[in-house]
Design an enzyme around this catalytic site. Structure first.
Site, PDB file in Angstrom:
ATOM      1  N   CYS A   1      38.109 -25.410 -42.130  1.00  0.00           N
ATOM      2  CA  CYS A   1      39.280 -25.104 -41.306  1.00  0.00           C
ATOM      3  C   CYS A   1      40.419 -26.060 -41.627  1.00  0.00           C
ATOM      4  CB  CYS A   1      38.918 -25.150 -39.835  1.00  0.00           C
ATOM      5  SG  CYS A   1      38.214 -26.712 -39.377  1.00  0.00           S
TER       6      CYS A   1
ATOM      7  N   GLU B   1      37.721 -25.033 -30.965  1.00  0.00           N
ATOM      8  CA  GLU B   1      38.308 -25.408 -32.262  1.00  0.00           C
ATOM      9  C   GLU B   1      38.265 -24.185 -33.160  1.00  0.00           C
ATOM     10  OE1 GLU B   1      39.876 -28.011 -33.133  1.00  0.00           O
ATOM     11  OE2 GLU B   1      39.388 -29.256 -31.405  1.00  0.00           O
TER      12      GLU B   1
HETATM   13  N1  LIG Z   1      38.887 -25.794 -36.193  1.00  0.00           N
HETATM   14  C1  LIG Z   1      37.637 -26.039 -36.461  1.00  0.00           C
HETATM   15  O1  LIG Z   1      37.118 -27.057 -36.080  1.00  0.00           O
HETATM   16  C2  LIG Z   1      36.815 -25.079 -37.246  1.00  0.00           C
HETATM   17  C3  LIG Z   1      37.102 -23.734 -37.311  1.00  0.00           C
HETATM   18  N2  LIG Z   1      36.299 -22.874 -37.988  1.00  0.00           N
HETATM   19  C4  LIG Z   1      36.653 -21.460 -38.063  1.00  0.00           C
HETATM   20  O2  LIG Z   1      35.453 -20.694 -37.920  1.00  0.00           O
HETATM   21  C5  LIG Z   1      35.501 -19.516 -38.699  1.00  0.00           C
HETATM   22  C6  LIG Z   1      34.222 -19.343 -39.482  1.00  0.00           C
HETATM   23  O3  LIG Z   1      33.133 -19.479 -38.664  1.00  0.00           O
HETATM   24  P1  LIG Z   1      32.327 -18.224 -38.077  1.00  0.00           P
HETATM   25  O4  LIG Z   1      30.974 -18.739 -37.812  1.00  0.00           O
HETATM   26  O5  LIG Z   1      32.464 -17.029 -38.929  1.00  0.00           O
HETATM   27  O6  LIG Z   1      33.147 -17.914 -36.756  1.00  0.00           O
HETATM   28  P2  LIG Z   1      32.794 -16.883 -35.593  1.00  0.00           P
HETATM   29  O7  LIG Z   1      33.895 -16.993 -34.626  1.00  0.00           O
HETATM   30  O8  LIG Z   1      32.421 -15.562 -36.083  1.00  0.00           O
HETATM   31  O9  LIG Z   1      31.449 -17.485 -34.996  1.00  0.00           O
HETATM   32  C7  LIG Z   1      31.383 -18.770 -34.446  1.00  0.00           C
HETATM   33  C8  LIG Z   1      30.211 -18.815 -33.493  1.00  0.00           C
HETATM   34  O10 LIG Z   1      30.491 -17.967 -32.366  1.00  0.00           O
HETATM   35  C9  LIG Z   1      29.411 -17.072 -32.178  1.00  0.00           C
HETATM   36  N3  LIG Z   1      29.897 -15.837 -31.590  1.00  0.00           N
HETATM   37  C10 LIG Z   1      30.311 -14.718 -32.229  1.00  0.00           C
HETATM   38  N4  LIG Z   1      30.691 -13.785 -31.324  1.00  0.00           N
HETATM   39  C11 LIG Z   1      30.504 -14.326 -30.099  1.00  0.00           C
HETATM   40  C12 LIG Z   1      30.715 -13.870 -28.773  1.00  0.00           C
HETATM   41  N5  LIG Z   1      31.202 -12.646 -28.518  1.00  0.00           N
HETATM   42  N6  LIG Z   1      30.428 -14.685 -27.743  1.00  0.00           N
HETATM   43  C13 LIG Z   1      29.966 -15.928 -27.970  1.00  0.00           C
HETATM   44  N7  LIG Z   1      29.728 -16.416 -29.198  1.00  0.00           N
HETATM   45  C14 LIG Z   1      30.015 -15.645 -30.259  1.00  0.00           C
HETATM   46  C15 LIG Z   1      28.829 -16.898 -33.574  1.00  0.00           C
HETATM   47  O11 LIG Z   1      27.534 -16.377 -33.496  1.00  0.00           O
HETATM   48  P3  LIG Z   1      26.832 -15.555 -34.714  1.00  0.00           P
HETATM   49  O12 LIG Z   1      25.701 -16.403 -35.064  1.00  0.00           O
HETATM   50  O13 LIG Z   1      26.373 -14.278 -34.103  1.00  0.00           O
HETATM   51  O14 LIG Z   1      27.825 -15.363 -35.792  1.00  0.00           O
HETATM   52  C16 LIG Z   1      28.913 -18.309 -34.103  1.00  0.00           C
HETATM   53  O15 LIG Z   1      27.850 -19.085 -33.613  1.00  0.00           O
HETATM   54  C17 LIG Z   1      36.709 -19.672 -39.582  1.00  0.00           C
HETATM   55  O16 LIG Z   1      37.724 -18.825 -39.136  1.00  0.00           O
HETATM   56  C18 LIG Z   1      37.148 -21.123 -39.402  1.00  0.00           C
HETATM   57  O17 LIG Z   1      38.492 -21.343 -39.507  1.00  0.00           O
HETATM   58  C19 LIG Z   1      35.168 -23.318 -38.565  1.00  0.00           C
HETATM   59  C20 LIG Z   1      34.835 -24.639 -38.529  1.00  0.00           C
HETATM   60  C21 LIG Z   1      35.661 -25.622 -37.913  1.00  0.00           C
HETATM   61  O1  LIG Z   2      37.596 -31.581 -43.111  1.00  0.00           O
HETATM   62  C1  LIG Z   2      36.636 -32.020 -42.528  1.00  0.00           C
HETATM   63  O2  LIG Z   2      36.097 -33.083 -42.828  1.00  0.00           O
HETATM   64  C2  LIG Z   2      36.056 -31.271 -41.347  1.00  0.00           C
HETATM   65  C3  LIG Z   2      36.568 -29.908 -41.315  1.00  0.00           C
HETATM   66  C4  LIG Z   2      35.866 -29.014 -40.429  1.00  0.00           C
HETATM   67  O3  LIG Z   2      35.283 -29.361 -39.452  1.00  0.00           O
HETATM   68  C5  LIG Z   2      35.891 -27.630 -40.805  1.00  0.00           C
HETATM   69  O4  LIG Z   2      36.509 -27.296 -41.790  1.00  0.00           O
HETATM   70  O5  LIG Z   2      35.236 -26.849 -40.129  1.00  0.00           O
END
Ligand SMILES: NC(=O)C1=CN([C@@H]2O[C@H](COP(=O)(O)OP(=O)(O)OC[C@H]3O[C@@H](n4cnc5c(N)ncnc54)[C@H](OP(=O)(O)O)[C@@H]3O)[C@@H](O)[C@H]2O)C=CC1
Ligand SMILES: O=C(O)CCC(=O)C(=O)O
Length: 476
Positions: free
Chosen positions: A279, A245
């Site tokens: 997101c 996701e």
């Molecule tokens: N569609 C959805 O359901 C959602 C999407 N998002 C998206 O997530 C982003 C924000 O979250 P963010 O945490 O910054 O996202 P990241 O992609 O930076 O990190 C997500 C997770 O992946 C881990 N990670 C980073 N690099 C690697 C790798 N090379 N291999 C395996 N795991 C890795 C991170 O660890 P570390 O602890 O080191 O950072 C973290 O636990 C936004 O772009 C948002 O849109 C967020 C929530 C919901």
């Molecule tokens: O909008 C929500 O309730 C969930 C959204 C979500 O999972 C996110 O933004 O990462």
């Protein structure tokens, strides 16, 4: 140091990292273990050893454990919500709401344990019976983002356990406290050692180990599109089951016939609440020209009335951005919007509060076009943009013109347009007269195009990912 939880025991790691409150960078919430490759390997081995037994475990026992976890989360929602807001920066009511959602998710999947279904069918051959059943996948590696520190881990952990899988979870380094607290609750729920393992540490170490170890049968990831693409390639490279996701650039269409108050409420909630770090945020407001001036004026008025400040403060509407690097990204996009010729209608600058934190005034760009970078790339902050549209058809074309496909919304009083939009919006989740962000916990969550890959999360649809189908033929 807050320890990792591996094979039913709390264990120290070679190093730790500080968890810092984004509302007040002088406030260190705690130091949390950072697993190295060796410790991650121990966790994977523990989960793999526990998997065959857990796959055959009694469903009433699983249901009772999940229900107990859900009850404790709900009973402690104020305390855990405060912790969540302290580490992530969403306001305390938002934090408490997220914790309540996590509790409800565990209770939902407690019941799902009891609803595993199969099929018994006649065969096309004489004297043969056919059965279709679902079995656990095995060991599931969960990699979570920072923006929903307890809800996203819960909607991955609860179905994984409910359907008989062992869990390895790596929370985002920025927000370990909520998952640590959840683990402490899970550790008292009566699960056998190895069934649930918390492995805090870096994505490049712990996440990578999950991705490349063949004993991890499935990977459930939420995070950025850039990391998601790498995760998908690694998992598919060794034929692991994978669910990804990622982000969104979610449109909210406002038609001329919209109720203005509903439109403004949906836009402000969807674009700016939770500091826009969702997101599902409404990051493109596509507004028909007849209502455009009134809509922009009303949104600006509402933004001027919002209070930005310490996430734990009373009466705060918008907390801080999660950290310096996300703030830098938001400010960079505000600069890009100005250079691209969008009108900065509100905000655009940092705010000084009583405590040192990452506070940003909600920012609104108007007169945007859909080909600007600010309209195409996910900013992930309290930055909204308004794009004018000539008609419903024009608005729909703009809404669908994006790499992403997570959520898509419309505000209208027309049944005709609402019905057409539900059918033609290219998104996994479609909202009519409600904000694009803020979803139910008992129905599928996920998107299309560049937003999601693999089967849906949440609700009964979660079974698709967390189980594998077996077809059995039996001569009679
Ligand atoms: N569609 C959805 O359901 C959602 C999407 N998002 C998206 O997530 C982003 C924000 O979250 P963010 O945490 O910054 O996202 P990241 O992609 O930076 O990190 C997500 C997770 O992946 C881990 N990670 C980073 N690099 C690697 C790798 N090379 N291999 C395996 N795991 C890795 C991170 O660890 P570390 O602890 O080191 O950072 C973290 O636990 C936004 O772009 C948002 O849109 C967020 C929530 C919901
Ligand atoms: O909008 C929500 O309730 C969930 C959204 C979500 O999972 C996110 O933004 O990462």
């Amino acid at each position: 140091m807050k320890q990792n939880y591996i094979n039913g025991a709390w264990v120290d790691a070679a190093s730790s990292s500080a968890n810092i409150n984004p509302s007040n960078t002088n406030d260190i919430i705690g130091h949390y273990a950072q697993a190295d490759a060796q410790q991650t390997e121990l966790a994977i081995a523990a989960a793999a050893a526990a998997a065959p037994g857990w796959a055959l475990s009694n469903i009433q026992m699983r249901a009772d454990a999940l229900d107990k976890i859900g009850s404790e989360i709900l009973a402690r929602k104020e305390e855990l919500g405060t912790l969540l807001s302290r580490e992530e920066g969403k306001t305390r009511p938002e934090g408490i709401g997220e914790v309540a959602r996590a509790g409800a998710i565990f209770k939902f999947f407690a019941q799902e344990c009891l609803r595993l279904r199969g099929d018994k069918l006649p065969s096309v051959r004489p004297n043969v019976d056919v059965e279709v059943t679902r079995e656990p996948v095995g060991v599931v590696g969960i990699i979570a983002p920072w923006n929903f520190p307890i809800a996203i881990p819960s909607w991955k952990i609860a179905p994984a356990l409910a359907y008989g899988n062992c869990v390895l979870i790596k929370p985002a380094e920025l927000v370990p406290a909520s998952v640590w607290a959840l683990t402490e609750i899970i550790s008292r729920a009566g699960l056998p050692p190895g069934v649930f393992n918390l492995v805090m540490g870096r994505g490049s170490v712990v996440g990578q180990a999950f991705l490349h170890d063949r004993r991890v049968n499935a990977i459930s990831f939420t995070g950025s599109a850039a990391t998601g693409a790498k995760v998908a390639l690694a998992a598919i490279g060794r034929m692991a089951k994978v669910q990804i996701e990622m982000g969104g650039k979610n449109p909210l269409i406002v038609l001329n016939d919209a109720d203005l108050a509903t439109a403004v409420n949906c836009a402000v909630q969807g674009s700016f609440f939770s500091t826009g770090q969702r997101c599902t945020a409404s990051s493109r407001l596509i507004v028909e020209k007849g209502i455009y001036p009134a809509f922009v004026a009303a949104v600006k008025e509402k933004l001027a009335a919002l209070t930005v400040g310490d996430a734990l403060g009373a009466g705060i509407d918008i907390g801080p951005v999660v950290d310096q690097s996300q703030l830098d990204q938001d400010m960079a996009y505000i600069g890009i919007g100005r250079e691209e010729g969008a009108t900065l209608a509100f905000g655009g600058e940092r705010i000084e509060c009583a405590t040192p934190g990452f506070f940003l005034r909600p920012t609104l760009f108007t007169d945007c076009s859909n080909d600007m970078r600010i309209s195409r790339e996910e900013i992930f902050g309290p930055v909204g943009m308004v794009i004018p549209a000539d008609s419903y058809e024009h608005a729909l074309a703009l809404a669908n013109d994006t790499e992403f496909g997570l959520a898509s919304g419309i505000v209208t009083t027309s049944l005709k347009y609402a019905t057409h939009f539900k059918r033609h919006a290219e998104a996994g989740m479609v909202m009519v007269n409600v904000p694009t962000a803020g979803v139910d916990y008992h129905v599928p969550f996920g998107g299309r195009k560049g937003s999601s890959y693999g089967s849906r999360e949440q609700g009964t649809y979660a079974a698709e990912f967390f189980t594998t189908v077996k077809t059995a033929y039996c001569g009679v």
